[in-house]
Write a protein that holds these residues in place. Structure first.
Motif, PDB file in Angstrom:
ATOM      1  N   GLY A 191       0.815  -1.200   0.000  1.00  0.00           N
ATOM      2  CA  GLY A 191       0.000   0.000   0.000  1.00  0.00           C
ATOM      3  C   GLY A 191       0.855   1.259   0.000  1.00  0.00           C
ATOM      4  N   GLU A 192       0.372   2.275  -0.716  1.00  0.00           N
ATOM      5  CA  GLU A 192       1.049   3.576  -0.733  1.00  0.00           C
ATOM      6  C   GLU A 192       0.004   4.658  -0.521  1.00  0.00           C
ATOM      7  N   MET A 193       0.283   5.563   0.390  1.00  0.00           N
ATOM      8  CA  MET A 193      -0.607   6.699   0.623  1.00  0.00           C
ATOM      9  C   MET A 193       0.212   7.977   0.635  1.00  0.00           C
ATOM     10  N   ARG A 194      -0.263   8.957  -0.130  1.00  0.00           N
ATOM     11  CA  ARG A 194       0.397  10.266  -0.080  1.00  0.00           C
ATOM     12  C   ARG A 194      -0.288  11.134   0.968  1.00  0.00           C
ATOM     13  N   ASN A 195       0.491  12.072   1.497  1.00  0.00           N
ATOM     14  CA  ASN A 195      -0.041  12.991   2.511  1.00  0.00           C
ATOM     15  C   ASN A 195      -0.787  12.221   3.602  1.00  0.00           C
ATOM     16  N   ALA A 196      -0.135  11.224   4.132  1.00  0.00           N
ATOM     17  CA  ALA A 196      -0.781  10.325   5.084  1.00  0.00           C
ATOM     18  C   ALA A 196      -0.366  10.644   6.515  1.00  0.00           C
ATOM     19  N   THR A 197      -1.047   9.999   7.439  1.00  0.00           N
ATOM     20  CA  THR A 197      -0.739  10.153   8.858  1.00  0.00           C
ATOM     21  C   THR A 197      -0.492   8.770   9.457  1.00  0.00           C
ATOM     22  N   VAL A 198       0.581   8.674  10.227  1.00  0.00           N
ATOM     23  CA  VAL A 198       0.874   7.442  10.958  1.00  0.00           C
ATOM     24  C   VAL A 198       0.951   7.797  12.440  1.00  0.00           C
ATOM     25  N   LEU A 199       0.205   7.056  13.241  1.00  0.00           N
ATOM     26  CA  LEU A 199       0.177   7.308  14.686  1.00  0.00           C
ATOM     27  C   LEU A 199       0.725   6.106  15.432  1.00  0.00           C
ATOM     28  N   PHE A 200       1.509   6.374  16.462  1.00  0.00           N
ATOM     29  CA  PHE A 200       1.879   5.270  17.353  1.00  0.00           C
ATOM     30  C   PHE A 200       1.985   5.738  18.795  1.00  0.00           C
ATOM     31  N   GLU A 201       1.705   4.783  19.695  1.00  0.00           N
ATOM     32  CA  GLU A 201       1.647   5.081  21.123  1.00  0.00           C
ATOM     33  C   GLU A 201       1.895   3.775  21.868  1.00  0.00           C
ATOM     34  N   ASN A 202       2.576   3.886  22.991  1.00  0.00           N
ATOM     35  CA  ASN A 202       2.886   2.683  23.788  1.00  0.00           C
ATOM     36  C   ASN A 202       3.547   1.591  22.943  1.00  0.00           C
ATOM     37  N   GLY A 203       4.370   2.037  21.989  1.00  0.00           N
ATOM     38  CA  GLY A 203       5.136   1.079  21.207  1.00  0.00           C
ATOM     39  C   GLY A 203       4.372   0.426  20.085  1.00  0.00           C
ATOM     40  N   ARG A 204       3.133   0.802  19.897  1.00  0.00           N
ATOM     41  CA  ARG A 204       2.292   0.144  18.890  1.00  0.00           C
ATOM     42  C   ARG A 204       1.744   1.148  17.886  1.00  0.00           C
ATOM     43  N   GLY A 227      -2.664   4.081  14.380  1.00  0.00           N
ATOM     44  CA  GLY A 227      -3.452   4.594  13.276  1.00  0.00           C
ATOM     45  C   GLY A 227      -2.608   4.804  12.034  1.00  0.00           C
ATOM     46  N   VAL A 228      -3.188   4.457  10.882  1.00  0.00           N
ATOM     47  CA  VAL A 228      -2.559   4.740   9.591  1.00  0.00           C
ATOM     48  C   VAL A 228      -3.688   5.177   8.670  1.00  0.00           C
ATOM     49  N   GLY A 229      -3.579   6.383   8.161  1.00  0.00           N
ATOM     50  CA  GLY A 229      -4.677   6.826   7.315  1.00  0.00           C
ATOM     51  C   GLY A 229      -4.329   8.084   6.549  1.00  0.00           C
ATOM     52  N   ASP A 230      -5.318   8.595   5.836  1.00  0.00           N
ATOM     53  CA  ASP A 230      -5.083   9.802   5.051  1.00  0.00           C
ATOM     54  C   ASP A 230      -5.160  11.032   5.954  1.00  0.00           C
ATOM     55  N   ALA A 231      -5.135  12.213   5.306  1.00  0.00           N
ATOM     56  CA  ALA A 231      -5.037  13.455   6.069  1.00  0.00           C
ATOM     57  C   ALA A 231      -6.233  13.669   6.993  1.00  0.00           C
ATOM     58  N   SER A 232      -7.305  12.939   6.736  1.00  0.00           N
ATOM     59  CA  SER A 232      -8.481  13.120   7.583  1.00  0.00           C
ATOM     60  C   SER A 232      -8.303  12.468   8.954  1.00  0.00           C
TER      61      SER A 232
END
Lengths: 457, 454
Positions: B65-78, B81-86
């Motif tokens: 998968g490839e996403m432009r202008n994306a957001t990746v979230l991590f917390e507590n080592g995990r 969230g992975v998603g678009d700008a929304s």
């Protein structure tokens, strides 16, 4: 006599060189190799095997066939400094490998030019990668001297060697120390003794350029006569270590007419090599390897000694390279050292040069690292190694009068996605097929239903 | 600290392999058979992390998968969230601007000898081949790993390598157990051990075993000798009932039971086919052929047998087995529908697995095989994770997976790019902008060049 003449005629017929074609490439991004940045929408003209012009606003002379270079990059062919091209087939197949002569009584006199095989797959594979010229050297076997290197072109013809015995190669690193008997002190003693024996031998042997005989008249790029050929004197001192051949081979090193390439890594060892010029002022030194060069960069620059340095080594693989870093070349360049990327021996294949150079460009974006501009990086695999090999302005550069070594790439030559599309050497277009490309074509599909793959060629 | 302990537990649960279960049950039967199956347990625990949001970058998720202008979230080592700008950035998250940059899963090298053949490369450090018997399934690579090898830090900072498998060398037909490490500096190998990762058994085809032992005037000295010794060893292992402890047979039995994965150094197509038959003869499976330079000749066979090929982009010419190496190998394997992994087997190559993948991709493109950038990133992330048995835990950017993440300062398939930041289980272990966020091994300390950008 008649038979000889017809045999000669036959051999001439068989090896008749391809004729250089005039050509012009227009509309391309042109990198001339001289350190400058690429030029958009530029033109390169080659006539009679030589570059006539390269740059923007260059007019194509009437009658010169034009190739549309739109969307392409055009560069000089790569010049690979310190390779083992043509000296081996398969590394682990000893019989195919002429790089090293461990059991030979000879060392400095070993002449690589006699062993280079123009049909070697390593030459063909490198040519496919855009390499058009190189210096060639063996590996140290029985001595710190690994012998006399050659300058070659990679053209598809038997006339491979441009200059035989172009330089001598010596290891003054850990390897050299072990070969000399176990220590750096032994290597330095052996070197000093060898140069003195060479000087003494030269003085008595009637070799041109020595006290017993004036400098030979040189007419350009001709080779001086092999000193081994002129001497029938067998009487020598009683405590000599070198064979007569090896002593003769080192005469041009001692008198500075043949460069001495020195493999050396540790900062202290580099200083010791530079200091040799105090004792032997005529030495024409080139440093090779130079992992810790950045620590003594100002000394190297002040001595005016060029370097062929590893680009990406950054680990303390040996105690003599504790300070190894990918910033080595950039820092030396900034200090004023003439530095090329190399050596390309063994698993460091010459066709990897663009990747190495590209990485040094990438370093510019890394805080604290010292990289090269694109132009500098490309020069480090073209014009700079050519200059170190004594071919400044003749190779590795798109400049009027230079060899017509031209590569058309399908993109930025330093980028991983790019490859040569067409290659010319001395204005002669070169085939880019080899064992690898033939295998690729055979196995592009896996269909074995009609006949075995062995029929697919 | 609390988070760290939780993440470690999660890691064990997620991986769900026998080694973790043994942590709880092994001590009960320590005095008799069956043996403790995990006697050198991982002590790795993630380092402190902060809730982090990487915003605006191009993201390759490792799964194609490839996403432009994306957001990746991590917390507590995990990954959370992975998603678009929304995808909003939750309160309390550190936000990092990824504009113009790229995010991938942490790079994984399936074939490394770091620690076993460390720098400096001196005889005293040569701990990768127990070249005293053609089969040594009793040795474990982890017992040779020198955690101070400076190579680990270079793999991290230049290569974005977050996990790696250390294999014994290829002198032996059966070289011993591999160990999978998290690429964090540690004083002990246990401190690097990937929790719950299955063991591998390193096997080797062809030239190396026959050269090493033939040179000693013993079997095997031929390829047929290689197979004879292998087959007899498997026959003996099949007869092992575990009554008396035998380290070699414990490893082989675990292979036959499907608990240990086979990583088989094998260059030639014809030899790979023979190994596939041998595996069927004895009822085991091969996870991956390593150095598989001729896989392009048998992509169909490898696909049918679900075996990965771990390959270099362009190594060639160093031995007869490598003579038919071609640049298009990886692309042709992928084109045949088989699994591609790019591996290093090299302390320098491990720093540029992304570049090797890019070269292999480009070679394919030139013969009309167009493999997406996102799929190519899978060659150095998800595919090795799958082949090593850690894909449930790492190798892709999916919610719940370990936050093993690389932020690249440009396209990771470009020669001009480098890792800018590398997180392992959410902990920032490398930051190009912070000279102190870069490991310096004990060996390098106080030496020329210590702490340099390298």
């Amino acid at each position: 006599m008649k038979m000889l003449a017809s045999a000669l005629a036959l051999s001439v017929a068989l090896v008749s060189p391809a004729i250089a074609q005039d050509l012009a490439i227009t509309g391309a991004t042109v990198a001339t190799g001289d350190g400058s940045e690429p030029i958009q929408d530029a033109t390169v003209v080659v006539r009679g095997g030589r570059v006539v012009a390269a740059g923007s606003g260059v007019a194509v002379p009437a009658g010169v066939p034009v190739i549309d270079g739109t969307g392409k990059w055009v560069t000089p062919g790569l010049f690979s400094a310190v390779t083992d091209l043509g000296l081996w087939d398969v590394g682990a197949v000893e019989e195919s490998d002429d790089r090293e002569a461990e059991a030979s009584p000879f060392s400095a006199s070993l002449d690589m030019s006699v062993a280079i095989n123009p049909a070697s797959q390593h030459i063909l594979v490198s040519r496919m990668g855009g390499v058009t010229r190189a210096t060639v050297i063996g590996q140290p076997g029985s001595s710190i001297f690994s012998g006399q290197g050659a300058i070659i072109d990679l053209g598809e013809d038997p006339d491979t060697v441009t200059r035989a015995r172009a330089f001598q190669f010596i290891n003054l690193d850990e390897t050299g120390a072990r070969l000399a008997g176990g220590s750096r002190t032994a290597a330095h003693a052996l070197l000093r003794n060898a140069l003195r024996e060479a000087r003494d031998y030269g003085n008595r042997s009637g070799i041109a350029g020595t006290a017993s005989r004036p400098e030979a008249v040189r007419t350009g790029d001709d080779l001086p006569i092999d000193p081994r050929m002129v001497d029938n004197e067998t009487q020598r001192g009683e405590d000599v270590l070198l064979t007569r051949f090896d002593a003769a081979a080192l005469v041009p090193v001692a008198n500075g007419s043949q460069p001495l390439y020195v493999q050396v890594d540790r900062a202290a060892d580099i200083r010791a090599v530079l200091a040799l010029k105090n004792e032997f002022p005529q030495l024409d030194l080139v440093l090779v390897g130079v992992h810790e060069g950045w620590l003594v960069a100002s000394d190297i620059a002040a001595a005016g000694v060029p370097a062929v340095a590893f680009a990406l080594d950054d680990l303390p693989v040996a105690f003599e390279e504790l300070a190894a870093t990918q910033s080595n070349i950039g820092r030396m360049k900034d200090a004023g050292v003439t530095v090329a990327i190399g050596p390309f021996t063994d698993d460091f294949q010459p066709r990897f040069a663009p990747q190495f150079a590209g990485n040094l460009v990438g370093l510019q974006k890394v805080p604290g690292a010292t990289g090269l501009t694109w132009g500098e990086a490309f020069a480090a695999i073209t014009s700079v190694p050519a200059k170190i090999a004594g071919m400044e302005g003749q190779a590795g550069v798109l400049a009027p009068g230079a060899h017509g070594d031209v590569v058309i790439w399908d993109g930025d030559p330093l980028e991983l996605s790019s490859a040569p599309e067409r290659v010319w050497i001395d204005g002669v277009e070169q085939p880019l097929d080899n064992h690898q490309s033939a295998l690729r074509n055979r196995y592009r599909d896996l269909d074995r239903s009609e006949l075995p793959k062995a029929y697919d060629w | 600290m609390r988070f760290a302990a939780r993440a470690a537990l999660l890691a064990c649960a997620a991986a769900a392999v026998s080694a973790c279960a043994a942590d709880q049950t092994g001590t009960q039967s320590a005095s008799a058979a069956p043996p403790v199956s995990n006697p050198y347990p991982s002590t790795y625990a993630p380092y402190p992390d902060r809730p982090t949001a990487l915003v605006g970058a191009t993201v390759f998720d490792g799964l194609g998968g490839e996403m432009r202008n994306a957001t990746v979230l991590f917390e507590n080592g995990r990954i959370t969230g992975v998603g678009d700008a929304s995808l909003g950035v939750p309160a309390g998250y550190d936000q990092i601007d990824g504009t113009g940059k790229y995010v991938t899963p942490g790079v994984i090298d399936i074939h490394s000898h770091l620690g076993d053949y460390p720098s400096p490369d001196v005889g005293a450090h040569s701990d990768g081949n127990e070249a005293t018997s053609p089969t040594t399934p009793e040795v474990w690579a982890e017992h040779s790993v020198w955690p101070q090898d400076p190579g680990f830090s270079r793999a991290l900072s230049n290569g974005g390598v977050t996990s790696l498998q250390i294999l014994p060398g290829s002198a032996n037909l059966m070289g011993g157990r591999s160990v999978t490490l998290k690429n964090v500096p540690a004083l002990t190998v246990q401190g690097m051990k990937f929790p719950g990762a299955p063991y591998g058994l390193k096997m080797a085809c062809g030239e190396n075993p026959k050269r090493v032992y033939g040179g000693k005037g013993q079997a095997p000295s031929t390829r047929m000798g290689n197979f004879a010794v292998n087959r007899q060893t498997w026959i003996d292992a099949q007869a092992y009932d575990g009554t008396d402890r035998d380290l070699a047979k414990e490893t082989l039995k675990a292979v036959l039971d499907g608990e240990i994965k086979i990583h088989n150094h094998c260059y030639r197509a014809d030899e790979m086919a023979l190994v596939i038959d041998m595996a069927k003869e004895f009822g085991y499976t091969v996870s991956t052929f390593h150095h598989a330079v001729e896989s392009y000749k048998i992509g169909d066979l490898l696909r049918e047998n679900d075996i990965c090929s771990a390959v270099w982009a362009d190594w060639w010419g160093f031995k007869m087995e490598a003579y038919d190496g071609i640049l298009e190998n990886a692309a042709l394997i992928q084109n045949a529908g088989a699994c591609v992994v790019i591996h290093s087997d090299d302390q320098d190559g491990i720093q540029r697995l992304n570049q090797e993948a890019a070269k292999a991709q480009a070679a394919g493109r030139r013969i009309g095989i167009d493999i997406s950038d996102a799929a190519v990133i899978g060659w150095i992330t998800h595919n090795p994770a799958k082949a090593m048995g850690i894909a449930d835990e790492t190798g892709s950017l999916e919610i719940g997976k370990a936050a093993d993440v690389v932020l690249w300062n440009g396209d990771p398939l470009s020669v001009y790019s480098r890792p800018e930041k590398v997180w392992i289980d959410g902990a920032l272990m490398f930051d190009a902008n912070d000279p102190k966020r870069r490991p310096v091994s004990d060996f390098e300390l106080g030496q020329p060049g210590a702490g340099d950008v390298k």
